[in-house]
Design a protein around this motif. Sequence first.
Motif, PDB file in Angstrom:
ATOM      1  N   SER A 101      -5.723  11.222 -19.074  1.00  0.00           N
ATOM      2  CA  SER A 101      -5.921   9.903 -19.671  1.00  0.00           C
ATOM      3  C   SER A 101      -4.586   9.274 -20.070  1.00  0.00           C
ATOM      4  CB  SER A 101      -6.832  10.003 -20.894  1.00  0.00           C
ATOM      5  OG  SER A 101      -6.298  10.891 -21.847  1.00  0.00           O
ATOM      6  N   GLY A 102      -4.586   7.955 -20.124  1.00  0.00           N
ATOM      7  CA  GLY A 102      -3.376   7.217 -20.462  1.00  0.00           C
ATOM      8  C   GLY A 102      -2.456   6.994 -19.289  1.00  0.00           C
ATOM      9  N   ALA A 103      -2.903   7.325 -18.081  1.00  0.00           N
ATOM     10  CA  ALA A 103      -2.062   7.122 -16.900  1.00  0.00           C
ATOM     11  C   ALA A 103      -1.792   5.643 -16.680  1.00  0.00           C
ATOM     12  CB  ALA A 103      -2.758   7.715 -15.674  1.00  0.00           C
ATOM     13  N   HIS A 104      -0.581   5.337 -16.254  1.00  0.00           N
ATOM     14  CA  HIS A 104      -0.237   3.972 -15.854  1.00  0.00           C
ATOM     15  C   HIS A 104       0.546   4.076 -14.556  1.00  0.00           C
ATOM     16  CE1 HIS A 104       1.559  -0.154 -16.131  1.00  0.00           C
ATOM     17  NE2 HIS A 104       0.341  -0.395 -16.577  1.00  0.00           N
ATOM     18  N   VAL A 105      -0.164   3.892 -13.445  1.00  0.00           N
ATOM     19  CA  VAL A 105       0.389   4.171 -12.114  1.00  0.00           C
ATOM     20  C   VAL A 105       0.449   2.867 -11.335  1.00  0.00           C
ATOM     21  CG1 VAL A 105       0.156   5.557 -10.033  1.00  0.00           C
ATOM     22  CG2 VAL A 105      -0.672   6.459 -12.219  1.00  0.00           C
ATOM     23  N   ARG A 106       1.652   2.470 -10.967  1.00  0.00           N
ATOM     24  CA  ARG A 106       1.824   1.160 -10.332  1.00  0.00           C
ATOM     25  C   ARG A 106       2.156   1.291  -8.850  1.00  0.00           C
ATOM     26  NH1 ARG A 106       5.984  -1.657 -14.267  1.00  0.00           N
ATOM     27  NH2 ARG A 106       6.562   0.494 -14.752  1.00  0.00           N
ATOM     28  N   ALA A 107       2.333   0.157  -8.210  1.00  0.00           N
ATOM     29  CA  ALA A 107       2.477   0.081  -6.753  1.00  0.00           C
ATOM     30  C   ALA A 107       3.646   0.920  -6.255  1.00  0.00           C
ATOM     31  CB  ALA A 107       2.660  -1.374  -6.334  1.00  0.00           C
ATOM     32  N   GLY A 108       3.534   1.339  -4.987  1.00  0.00           N
ATOM     33  CA  GLY A 108       4.581   2.127  -4.364  1.00  0.00           C
ATOM     34  C   GLY A 108       4.539   3.587  -4.732  1.00  0.00           C
ATOM     35  N   GLN A 286      -7.846   5.085   6.821  1.00  0.00           N
ATOM     36  CA  GLN A 286      -7.538   4.104   5.781  1.00  0.00           C
ATOM     37  C   GLN A 286      -6.530   4.662   4.778  1.00  0.00           C
ATOM     38  OE1 GLN A 286     -10.567   4.956   6.840  1.00  0.00           O
ATOM     39  NE2 GLN A 286     -11.969   3.207   6.920  1.00  0.00           N
ATOM     40  N   ILE A 287      -6.675   5.938   4.434  1.00  0.00           N
ATOM     41  CA  ILE A 287      -5.749   6.545   3.483  1.00  0.00           C
ATOM     42  C   ILE A 287      -4.361   6.667   4.103  1.00  0.00           C
ATOM     43  CG2 ILE A 287      -5.237   8.639   2.173  1.00  0.00           C
ATOM     44  CD1 ILE A 287      -8.279   8.997   1.842  1.00  0.00           C
ATOM     45  N   LEU A 288      -4.286   7.047   5.376  1.00  0.00           N
ATOM     46  CA  LEU A 288      -2.995   7.092   6.071  1.00  0.00           C
ATOM     47  C   LEU A 288      -2.349   5.716   6.065  1.00  0.00           C
ATOM     48  CD1 LEU A 288      -0.805   8.326   7.858  1.00  0.00           C
ATOM     49  CD2 LEU A 288      -2.295   7.923   9.834  1.00  0.00           C
ATOM     50  N   ALA A 289      -3.129   4.687   6.372  1.00  0.00           N
ATOM     51  CA  ALA A 289      -2.591   3.328   6.366  1.00  0.00           C
ATOM     52  C   ALA A 289      -2.067   2.958   4.988  1.00  0.00           C
ATOM     53  CB  ALA A 289      -3.657   2.335   6.816  1.00  0.00           C
ATOM     54  N   GLY A 290      -2.796   3.336   3.932  1.00  0.00           N
ATOM     55  CA  GLY A 290      -2.345   3.054   2.578  1.00  0.00           C
ATOM     56  C   GLY A 290      -1.046   3.767   2.245  1.00  0.00           C
ATOM     57  N   ALA A 291      -0.916   5.022   2.679  1.00  0.00           N
ATOM     58  CA  ALA A 291       0.312   5.771   2.427  1.00  0.00           C
ATOM     59  C   ALA A 291       1.498   5.134   3.144  1.00  0.00           C
ATOM     60  CB  ALA A 291       0.140   7.223   2.871  1.00  0.00           C
ATOM     61  N   LEU A 292       1.294   4.714   4.391  1.00  0.00           N
ATOM     62  CA  LEU A 292       2.378   4.081   5.141  1.00  0.00           C
ATOM     63  C   LEU A 292       2.779   2.744   4.521  1.00  0.00           C
ATOM     64  CD1 LEU A 292       1.231   4.900   8.784  1.00  0.00           C
ATOM     65  CD2 LEU A 292       3.190   5.873   7.563  1.00  0.00           C
ATOM     66  N   GLU A 296       6.526   1.841   3.004  1.00  0.00           N
ATOM     67  CA  GLU A 296       7.238   0.608   3.337  1.00  0.00           C
ATOM     68  C   GLU A 296       7.543  -0.195   2.076  1.00  0.00           C
ATOM     69  OE1 GLU A 296       9.367  -2.137   5.036  1.00  0.00           O
ATOM     70  OE2 GLU A 296       8.666  -0.326   6.060  1.00  0.00           O
ATOM     71  N   ASP A 297       6.620  -0.196   1.112  1.00  0.00           N
ATOM     72  CA  ASP A 297       6.875  -0.892  -0.150  1.00  0.00           C
ATOM     73  C   ASP A 297       8.057  -0.270  -0.890  1.00  0.00           C
ATOM     74  OD1 ASP A 297       4.824  -2.651   0.280  1.00  0.00           O
ATOM     75  OD2 ASP A 297       3.411  -1.700  -1.107  1.00  0.00           O
ATOM     76  N   VAL A 298       8.131   1.065  -0.872  1.00  0.00           N
ATOM     77  CA  VAL A 298       9.254   1.738  -1.528  1.00  0.00           C
ATOM     78  C   VAL A 298      10.561   1.360  -0.838  1.00  0.00           C
ATOM     79  CG1 VAL A 298      10.280   3.983  -2.046  1.00  0.00           C
ATOM     80  CG2 VAL A 298       7.829   3.652  -2.355  1.00  0.00           C
ATOM     81  N   ARG A 299      10.559   1.338   0.490  1.00  0.00           N
ATOM     82  CA  ARG A 299      11.749   0.928   1.228  1.00  0.00           C
ATOM     83  C   ARG A 299      12.150  -0.503   0.848  1.00  0.00           C
ATOM     84  NH1 ARG A 299      13.924   2.621   5.867  1.00  0.00           N
ATOM     85  NH2 ARG A 299      12.123   3.942   6.266  1.00  0.00           N
ATOM     86  N   ALA A 300      11.174  -1.408   0.833  1.00  0.00           N
ATOM     87  CA  ALA A 300      11.463  -2.803   0.501  1.00  0.00           C
ATOM     88  C   ALA A 300      12.037  -2.932  -0.912  1.00  0.00           C
ATOM     89  CB  ALA A 300      10.197  -3.646   0.643  1.00  0.00           C
ATOM     90  N   GLU A 301      11.515  -2.136  -1.840  1.00  0.00           N
ATOM     91  CA  GLU A 301      12.021  -2.167  -3.213  1.00  0.00           C
ATOM     92  C   GLU A 301      13.467  -1.713  -3.272  1.00  0.00           C
ATOM     93  OE1 GLU A 301      11.931  -2.414  -7.531  1.00  0.00           O
ATOM     94  OE2 GLU A 301      10.801  -3.354  -5.895  1.00  0.00           O
ATOM     95  N   ARG A 302      13.795  -0.673  -2.546  1.00  0.00           N
ATOM     96  CA  ARG A 302      15.164  -0.174  -2.554  1.00  0.00           C
ATOM     97  C   ARG A 302      16.127  -1.197  -1.932  1.00  0.00           C
ATOM     98  NH1 ARG A 302      13.398   2.198  -5.766  1.00  0.00           N
ATOM     99  NH2 ARG A 302      15.178   1.191  -6.743  1.00  0.00           N
TER     100      ARG A 302
END
Length: 400
Positions: A101-108, A286-292, A296-302
Motif C-alpha cells: 500500500s501507498g505505492a505511487h508508480v508513474r509512467a515509464g 498487449q503486455i509486450l507492446a506496453g513494455a516496449l 521507448e518512453d524511458v529513452r525519450a525521457e533521457r
Amino acid sequence: MELRPRGLDKVEALIAKGVTIPNPWTVDLDEEVNVDRISGDGVIIHPGCRIRGSRTVISAGCRLGAETPMTIDNCHLGRGVDLAGGYAQGAVFLAGASMASGAHVRAGTLLEEQAGGAHTVGLKQTILFPFVTLGSLINFCDLLMAGGTSRRDHSEVGSSYIHFNFTPDGDKTTASMFGDVPRGVLLDRPPIFLGGQGGTVGPVSTGFGTVVGAGSVLRDDVVEDGQLVLPPAPHEVHRPVTPASYRRLTRILAHNVAYVANLSALESWYRQIRRLFFSREEFGPQILAGALVNLEDVRAERIKRLRALVRRLRPTDEGRAQLIERIDDVVEALAAVDGPAPAAVVRTMGAAADEGVDYLDAVQGLTGDQRTAVTEWLSGIVEAQQQSVAETLPAVDLDF
C-alpha cells in the motif's frame, strides 16, 4: 431516477466472467476500460479500487487493493500481479510483481517478474529486473536495477532509500544503472544491496555484487563487481555556488549514453527473445507492446533531459562547443539500434516457449556457451552505440 455508480455495467460484466468483486458498488471503471482486456480467472478487485484507460490489461490471478484502495490508469498487469494499494499510471508489471500500500508508480516504469516493493514506494522511469526487492519509504526514480538469481537471492534496496535524480541546476540527466543489461538478463549475477537510510546521487553505475552500507550516500561509480562500499562522511564544504558549471560534464554524458545504449540492448532482448514467451500468454502481445512503449518512453525521457542540459551549456572549450553544435547528431546516434540474436539461443528459447516452460526457468536453463553468446550480442549493441556517439564528438573525451 435510478442512481447507478459509473461503470456498474462493466463491473457486472466482470463478475459474470468470474472476477471476484466483494463490493461492486464501490469499484469505479471509467468509460474507456475494455472488459475484454481483463481476465476472469482468479482476479480479485477489492472495495474502493479505480480502473481507468483503454490500454489497461489485467491478467489472471491479479489482486488489486487488498490493503487500501488501488487506482490503475492505462497499466499492463501480467499474471499474478498484486498491487495492494496506491496509484499506478502507465506502468507495466510482469508476472508476480507486487507493490504494498501507498505505492505511487508513474509512467515509464517496468517491473519484471517477481520484482516489487513494500509500503510507500515512489517509482518513475524505473526498470527493475526479476526478483529486485525494495523496502519501505523509498523514492527510486530514473534508474535500472538488475542482479540476483531468485526470490531468495535478489538485489535489494533498504528502507528510506533515495535515488537523488534532480540537481540544483534543475537537471535530470541523472539516470543510474545498478548492474547492466547484457549480463543482468541472464539472471545469474550476484545481487546488489543498497543499505537503508541512504541514497545515491545519480548518475552512478555499479557492478554486480555491490554492497553499500546503511546510512551511506553513494556519489561515485563502483566499477568492479563484488565490492563493499562504506563512503566516509563528507567534510563540510563552503565555497561559492557556480550555477550550471558542469565540472564533470564528460562523466554525465558518458553515463547517459551508456544508459540509453543499455536500453537498446534491453529492447532487442524483448523483441527477439521475450516475445517468444509473451506470444503464448493471455494478453501477452498487449503486455509486450506496453513494455516496449515504456522502454521507448524511458529513452525519450533521457534524450529530453540531455537536450535540456546541453541548452544550459556555454561553449567554454572545444568539447562543449562541439556538443552544443552536434546535439542533434548525438540524438540521432542514440536512436534504438538492434542486432540479430544468436541463432542457437533463439532456437532454444523458442522451443522452451512452445513447450510451456516459464520464461525465468528457460533463461536459467541456458548453457554456458549460450550465456556467453547472449552477453556478447547485447554488449555489442551497447558498445556500437557508445562508439557512434564517440565518433560524433571527437573533441569530447568520453571514457566508457
